[in-house]
Scaffold this active site. Sequence first.
Site, short mmCIF file in Angstrom:
data_model
loop_
_atom_site.label_atom_id
_atom_site.label_comp_id
_atom_site.label_asym_id
_atom_site.label_seq_id
_atom_site.Cartn_x
_atom_site.Cartn_y
_atom_site.Cartn_z
N ASP A 182 38.50 43.63 43.50
CA ASP A 182 39.74 44.35 43.79
C ASP A 182 39.49 45.07 45.11
O ASP A 182 38.88 46.13 45.14
CB ASP A 182 40.04 45.35 42.67
N GLU A 198 41.72 39.81 44.72
CA GLU A 198 43.15 40.10 44.63
C GLU A 198 43.76 39.92 46.02
O GLU A 198 43.25 40.44 47.01
CB GLU A 198 43.40 41.52 44.13
N ASP A 243 39.85 50.61 39.56
CA ASP A 243 39.47 49.53 40.48
C ASP A 243 38.52 48.55 39.80
O ASP A 243 38.59 47.34 40.00
CB ASP A 243 38.80 50.10 41.74
#
Length: 181
Positions: free
Chosen positions: A7, A68, A141
């Site tokens: 992430d 991501e 996260d």
Amino acid sequence: MRVMGIDPGLTRCGVGVVEGRPGAPGTMIAVGVVRTDPEAGLADRLLALDDGLRALLDEHRPEAVAVERVFSQHNVASVIGTAQASGIALLAAARLGLPTATYTPSEVKNAVCGNGTADKRQVTTMVTRILRLKQAPKPADAADALAIAVCHLWRGGVKSRIAEAAASQAAAVAAAKERTR
């Protein structure tokens, strides 16, 4: 298959490593956050992020890396930092010759929650259940990174098989055309 989910973030970059196969719950191997000093210069922060990700890649030896995909936000400075962190993550994996994939937040949410508009709490709850964890991974996260890894574990194999089949079919068509000449 062992997948590292990332992430991306310039200050906090979530990292989660999951092992498993499509359709199965999977096992969490590692979870954490690579942090950079917000007071440091951009080049130093990107270098620190690269060093941290490379160390984790060396330690956990994933077979694939999923990141991501950067999406539009209202805060342009935040998008730029996230895009830079994403580039560092993809580069770190590419240096090791690892296959990479990117997923939008809605693709990840849909994969783990069955709903592309799920909120962070729902994603964390589902990741905790899917990976059979005793407690929810923190910070958010890190939980998001695990969700990205699960998404790739469950969907990435299918995507790559479809791409391989399409490439094989294209090669067969080209070979057939060549034979008819």
